[in-house]
Design an enzyme around this catalytic site. Structure first.
Site, PDB file in Angstrom:
ATOM      1  N   LYS A  89      -3.746  -5.048  16.292  1.00 30.44           N
ATOM      2  CA  LYS A  89      -3.914  -3.771  15.601  1.00 30.44           C
ATOM      3  C   LYS A  89      -4.475  -3.907  14.187  1.00 30.44           C
ATOM      4  CE  LYS A  89      -1.105  -0.572  18.160  1.00 30.44           C
ATOM      5  NZ  LYS A  89      -0.675  -1.364  19.325  1.00 30.44           N
ATOM      6  N   GLU A 111      -0.973   8.603  12.607  1.00 30.41           N
ATOM      7  CA  GLU A 111       0.136   8.999  13.456  1.00 30.41           C
ATOM      8  C   GLU A 111       0.561   7.753  14.222  1.00 30.41           C
ATOM      9  OE1 GLU A 111      -3.022  10.104  14.835  1.00 30.41           O
ATOM     10  OE2 GLU A 111      -2.842   8.505  16.300  1.00 30.41           O
ATOM     11  N   SER A 377      -2.623  -9.547  23.767  1.00 30.75           N
ATOM     12  CA  SER A 377      -2.784  -8.610  22.648  1.00 30.75           C
ATOM     13  C   SER A 377      -1.662  -8.663  21.620  1.00 30.75           C
ATOM     14  CB  SER A 377      -2.940  -7.182  23.182  1.00 30.75           C
ATOM     15  OG  SER A 377      -1.859  -6.838  24.031  1.00 30.75           O
TER      16      SER A 377
HETATM   17  C1  LIG Z   1      -0.755  -0.956  20.723  1.00 36.84           C
HETATM   18  C2  LIG Z   1      -0.818  -2.106  21.640  1.00 36.84           C
HETATM   19  C3  LIG Z   1      -1.584  -2.082  22.835  1.00 36.84           C
HETATM   20  C4  LIG Z   1      -2.297  -0.861  23.328  1.00 36.84           C
HETATM   21  O1  LIG Z   1      -3.352  -0.406  22.555  1.00 36.84           O
HETATM   22  P1  LIG Z   1      -4.877  -0.606  22.936  1.00 36.84           P
HETATM   23  O2  LIG Z   1      -5.575   0.280  21.982  1.00 36.84           O
HETATM   24  O3  LIG Z   1      -5.070  -0.188  24.365  1.00 36.84           O
HETATM   25  O4  LIG Z   1      -5.207  -2.037  22.744  1.00 36.84           O
HETATM   26  C5  LIG Z   1      -1.642  -3.225  23.608  1.00 36.84           C
HETATM   27  N1  LIG Z   1      -0.965  -4.356  23.266  1.00 36.84           N
HETATM   28  C6  LIG Z   1      -0.219  -4.407  22.139  1.00 36.84           C
HETATM   29  C7  LIG Z   1       0.503  -5.666  21.832  1.00 36.84           C
HETATM   30  C8  LIG Z   1      -0.112  -3.299  21.295  1.00 36.84           C
HETATM   31  O5  LIG Z   1       0.629  -3.375  20.184  1.00 36.84           O
END
Ligand SMILES: *Cc1c(COP(=O)(O)O)cnc(C)c1O
Length: 392
Positions: A89, A111, A377
């Protein structure tokens, strides 16, 4: 196609800016500014420096030997979980906050649902000395108290939203209302590849650093920059957009998005937008969303807060419709098992969102020579209570 929308923000038939008249000037100001500012040397060098020394980039591309042996193919993990604050993020938030400063904006609003985007925004605002207000549904502030404490400690103002269902969509409405009423000094910082043009393109460009790094890392490790597969989970679609970005349309890389099907596609408790959704307008963009036959947005459910969204970014709607990427549903149970499996096999506890991408390994067959990259992610610390309940 390439990875960019046209001038009006359309990816094929998806995207655009479906906004009330009152928001037009704000969105237009951003649309006129973003590419100009992002192209300047000063912006690029400040962003590069922060990505390197603050966020911790480049993130490693880790060859997962045990997982590779189990699935009989070559599996790499792109370690976004090692970014500062524990997920991809920050790539987006740092980039947009630098943009806001150069646009002369003095106040950042955002938000947040589960609080991860709010924490990322509060983090960068502390660093850049920008006052920050985060709108969050009152119900979410109670469910995600730790993230509220983090935002407070970082100096952000958290506004609990008491209207409607007191969750993300109500927080979004209040953030937009605030933006309309304070257009001159406020920058609205969106957390995924969603919203009216130019946000989906802006966020995708900022997350594209993920696939940019993959190319040079694969060249070094495998002697070629294009993998055979890239797999990523899709909430709004920002980590997937970043992981796919430089491989879209290259003719070799198969792109797979994992969406959260919750308790099953037809259970009524799902967030599998592509599987059961239809075309419509959500949060200012034409895309695919979960809606009733008379156009009411349906409530999403996923065990992972980050995938609990009833829509998907317009880039992914288009990649799906044009068959340039494949989107597969993954249930809560499948994600849980995949999270445990990675933890035991590689010593990495993944975020529940990322575990959806890992679960795809059981749904596809790969050749021994295939190079498969999975976007990890985020890290799983925030999900420890969910894991403990589930495996108890
Ligand atoms: C917020 C988040 C997501 C989902 O958001 P995308 O915009 O689809 O990437 C995925 N994985 C993690 C670890 C997150 O914090």
């Amino acid at each position: 196609m390439n990875s960019h929308p046209d001038n009006l923000g359309y990816y094929g038939t998806f995207g655009g800016a479906y906004i009330p008249e009152l928001l037009y000037d704000n969105v237009e100001e951003l649309r006129n500014a973003y590419l100009k500012i992002m192209g300047t040397d000063s912006y690029r060098s400040e962003l590069a420096s922060l990505l390197k020394d603050y966020v911790g980039r480049p993130t490693p591309l880790f060859y997962a030997a045990n997982l590779s042996e189990k699935y009989g193919t070559k599996i790499y993990l792109k370690r976004e979980d090692l970014c500062h604050t524990g997920a991809h993020k920050l790539n987006n938030v740092v980039g947009q906050a630098l943009l806001a400063k150069r646009m002369g904006k003095k106040h950042i609003i955002a938000e947040t649902g589960a609080g991860q985007h709010g924490v990322a925004t509060a983090t960068v605002c502390a660093l850049l000395k920008l006052p920050c207000t985060v709108f969050m549904g009152k119900k979410d502030t109670q469910r995600q108290e730790l993230n509220v404490l983090r935002m407070n400690m970082l100096g952000a103002e958290v506004i609990p939203v008491t209207s409607g269902s007191q969750t993300l969509k109500d927080a979004t409405n209040d953030a937009i209302r605030y933006w309309i009423n304070h257009p001159d000094n406020t920058y609205y910082l969106i957390g995924s590849t969603i919203g009216p043009h130019p946000y989906p393109d802006l966020v995708a460009r900022l997350q594209a650093v993920i696939s940019q790094e993959m190319m040079s890392q694969l060249l070094e490790k495998e002697g070629r920059k294009d993998p055979d597969y890239v797999i990523a989970c899709v909430g709004g679609g920002s980590n997937a957009a970043g992981a796919f970005f430089h491989f879209i349309g290259n003719g070799t890389t198969k792109l797979i998005g994992a969406e959260a099907s919750g308790e099953g596609i037809h259970s009524g408790k799902t967030a599998a937008t592509i599987s059961i959704g239809s075309e419509g307008i959500l949060h200012g963009t034409r895309t695919i969303l979960m809606q009733t036959s008379d156009g009411q947005v349906e409530e999403a459910h996923s065990i992972s807060a980050g995938l609990d969204y009833p829509g998907i970014g317009p880039l992914h709607a288009w990649l799906h419709k044009s068959k340039q990427a494949l989107y597969l549903p993954v249930t809560d149970d499948e994600a849980m098992q995949a999270a445990l499996s990675l933890t035991r096999m590689e010593g990495i506890i993944p975020a529940l969102e990322s575990a959806h991408a890992l679960a795809i390994l059981d749904k596809q067959t790969f050749k021994p020579s295939d190079v498969v990259v999975i976007s990890l992610s985020g890290r799983g610390d925030k999900d420890m209570v969910s894991f403990q309940h589930y495996f108890a």
